[in-house]
Design an enzyme around this catalytic site. Structure first.
Site, PDB file in Angstrom:
ATOM      1  N   ARG A  92     -10.855  84.609 -59.269  1.00 15.43           N
ATOM      2  CA  ARG A  92     -11.945  84.929 -60.179  1.00 15.43           C
ATOM      3  C   ARG A  92     -11.887  84.076 -61.571  1.00 15.43           C
ATOM      4  O   ARG A  92     -10.745  84.236 -62.337  1.00 15.43           O
ATOM      5  CB  ARG A  92     -12.077  86.395 -60.402  1.00 15.43           C
ATOM      6  CG  ARG A  92     -13.210  86.790 -61.475  1.00 15.43           C
ATOM      7  CD  ARG A  92     -14.571  86.570 -61.007  1.00 15.43           C
ATOM      8  NE  ARG A  92     -15.589  87.367 -61.878  1.00 15.43           N
ATOM      9  CZ  ARG A  92     -16.941  87.010 -61.631  1.00 15.43           C
ATOM     10  NH1 ARG A  92     -17.264  86.063 -60.755  1.00 15.43           N
ATOM     11  NH2 ARG A  92     -17.919  87.791 -62.406  1.00 15.43           N
ATOM     12  N   GLU A 101       1.660 118.833 -49.275  1.00 17.19           N
ATOM     13  CA  GLU A 101       3.070 118.801 -49.299  1.00 17.19           C
ATOM     14  C   GLU A 101       3.609 119.361 -50.785  1.00 17.19           C
ATOM     15  O   GLU A 101       4.725 119.009 -51.424  1.00 17.19           O
ATOM     16  CB  GLU A 101       3.690 117.674 -49.004  1.00 17.19           C
ATOM     17  CG  GLU A 101       3.786 117.359 -47.632  1.00 17.19           C
ATOM     18  CD  GLU A 101       4.159 118.706 -46.452  1.00 17.19           C
ATOM     19  OE1 GLU A 101       5.262 118.884 -47.009  1.00 17.19           O
ATOM     20  OE2 GLU A 101       3.346 118.713 -45.542  1.00 17.19           O
TER      21      GLU A 101
END
Length: 544
Positions: free
Chosen positions: A166, A294
């Site tokens: 870009r 978790e």
């Protein structure tokens, strides 16, 4: 009803001695199992966590393997209610489900009984340690740390490659090393690569160094887990608390860092980062559950800090206390310090001193030790309750785990694999380690200068050292992400293609969209009946 609070879990497994069975039961709606992956439509067996009830006595949570669907027609078995929990933020292909039990009988052999057993007459044999179940959590959390590193590496690969392709505006200073700029003057039509703008490269480079740090930390915690398993087989539980504390804190820190990093990397891709073709939207949505499952990230840090406080107090009482590993060795110095001890100061005099990894580590160790010491003092004096100190406990865990990341990077640089690299590659990797440590120090500077350990002048040196590291690493930006070896298939991103054909791929992918094909192209279906009447309707006149 009780995600993180395992002790509050309501499902019961009551032993029935007359039939040699357990009866699994959900006494309330909040006792329902929720979120289990594969449960909604797929699984025919499940590991069910339930409170073991023997002769009216509650022995806490245990694991049972339970058949939940028929092996003939896949229908839920009698007494079991199962369903899918519906749409989620991500992972739409996974059938996360819910489940309730209504007095479901299972054989006594369904109890997972490696460490604890129930005999035929209902006698209970306790495990060697109540914390043995932590070993499974340690393994899962170690894998989450690894996944956080890989996920961040995937994101930084996309953004780095896109930023190299870009080009926006013309800045000869930023493009000084760009071969397309001849003697400071760009060739006709050539603009500056976005990657060459210092602010863009800084955003990317900090996430790049973090991805490497998390990867190296995952290697360390995996080794810690392997050592733990070997010890457990011999009945040695000595390292379990240390490993549990480390993996709890690192799971929290690594997933927080990766989640925030991925979002910043998406933003760094500009408007295209918001498009599905970037590979970010679905990818980020699928990663975000890591900060919750978790163990919620804020709750987990309490476990790490409790261990550090316990170790600090033991050292304060008995300085000769044997430490489980070197990762907490800094606590010995913190515990030995008294109000009469001279105030420690950072031994950095010149900017070149910041290339000394031992000196940089000393700052992280001092900061972590001071935070543990201050929290212990506040709690032991009664000036703070544990509940009120939870924000401080979070900071303690964060400081400790940032030290672990710095140590993991240093450990990797001395590993046999690193020593096989050529001198140039090792130098680049070491410089990336400098960037991670110094940029983390810069970001957390308030805690390093709070007690005067780091001075204002030293803080300025750190900022300058970060700028220097960024400049030195810029030529290796693409090589450092290519080293991960992600395929275009895995990246699933038009922006992150290895061949740099970003815009060709965007047009190719967009051309496959349903609105650009078939009955919707070139005129969308429904134009005649829905759109056209609006365009041809006579305008309504105002009554005014």
């Amino acid at each position: 009803g009780h995600g993180s609070n395992v002790q509050g879990l309501e499902t019961t497994a009551t032993f029935i001695p007359e039939t040699d069975e357990f009866e699994i039961h959900s006494p309330s709606m909040t006792a329902s199992k929720w979120w289990a992956g594969g449960l909604g439509r797929t699984a025919n067996h499940a590991i069910v966590v339930a409170r073991l009830i023997l002769k009216g006595e509650d022995f806490g949570t245990h694991n049972f393997i339970v058949q939940i669907r028929s092996m003939e027609d896949h229908k839920p078995l009698k007494g079991i209610t199962i369903g899918d929990i519906g749409p989620k933020y991500g992972y739409e292909t996974i059938d996360n489900g819910f489940m309730l039990f209504d007095h479901v009988r299972i054989p006594r052999s369904a109890l997972l009984a490696r460490f604890s057993q129930v005999s035929r007459d209902g006698t209970y044999t306790r495990p060697p340690s109540s914390k043995l179940s932590y070993s499974t959590m340690v393994f899962v959390r170690a894998r989450i740390v690894a996944d956080a590193g890989r996920s961040l590496a995937r994101g930084v690969t996309i953004t780095t490659r896109y930023s190299a392709v870009r080009r926006q505006f013309r800045d000869p200073v930023a493009s000084a090393s760009d071969p397309f700029f001849a003697e400071g003057q760009p060739k006709k039509g050539i603009e500056t690569a976005v990657l060459d703008y210092p602010i863009q490269w800084r955003r990317i480079a900090l996430q790049l160094s973090t991805a490497y740090a998390l990867h190296f930390a995952s290697v360390v915690v995996t080794e810690m887990y392997s050592d733990l398993v070997a010890r457990l087989k011999k009945g040695d539980l000595s390292t379990l608390p240390e490993v549990h504390a480390a993996t709890s804190g690192l799971k929290s820190l690594s997933t927080d860092m990766a989640a925030a990093g991925l979002e910043d990397l998406r933003r760094a891709c500009g408007g295209h980062g918001y498009s599905e073709v970037s590979g970010f939207p679905q990818f980020i949505a699928n990663f975000l559950p890591n900060v919750t499952y978790e163990g919620d990230n804020y709750l987990l840090t309490q476990q790490t800090t409790r261990y550090l406080l316990k170790t600090f107090r033991a050292l304060k009482k008995t300085p000769s206390t044997k430490l489980a590993s070197l990762s907490t060795s800094y606590l010995a110095a913190a515990a030995a310090r008294t109000p009469d001890s001279p105030a420690p100061r950072w031994a950095v005099r010149l900017s070149t001193d910041l290339l000394n990894s031992s000196l940089v580590r000393a700052a992280f160790a001092h900061r972590a030790g001071r935070l543990v010491s201050e929290l212990a003092t506040d709690l032991d004096s009664g000036s703070q309750t544990w509940t009120d100190s939870l924000p401080d406990a979070h900071r303690v865990s964060r400081a400790h785990c940032q030290l672990l990341l710095v140590d993991a990077f240093a450990h990797a640089l001395e590993s046999p694999a690193a020593k096989k690299l050529d001198a140039g590659s090792r130098a680049v990797l070491a410089r990336l380690g400098d960037l991670f440590a110094l940029s983390t120090l810069e970001a957390e500077m308030g805690e390093f200068v709070a007690d005067g350990f780091v001075s204002y002048q030293q803080a300025k040196m750190v900022r300058g050292a970060v700028r220097d590291a960024l400049k030195e690493l810029r030529p290796n930006a693409v090589a450092l992400v290519d080293a991960w070896g992600f395929s275009d298939y895995l990246l699933d991103s038009a922006l992150g293609r290895a061949d740099g054909k970003v815009y060709e791929t965007i047009f190719e992918w967009v051309s496959r969209e349903p609105l650009n094909n078939g009955e919707n192209y070139p005129v969308v279906k429904g134009y005649e009946t829905l759109y056209k009447p609006l365009f041809n309707a006579k305008p309504a006149l105002s009554k005014l």
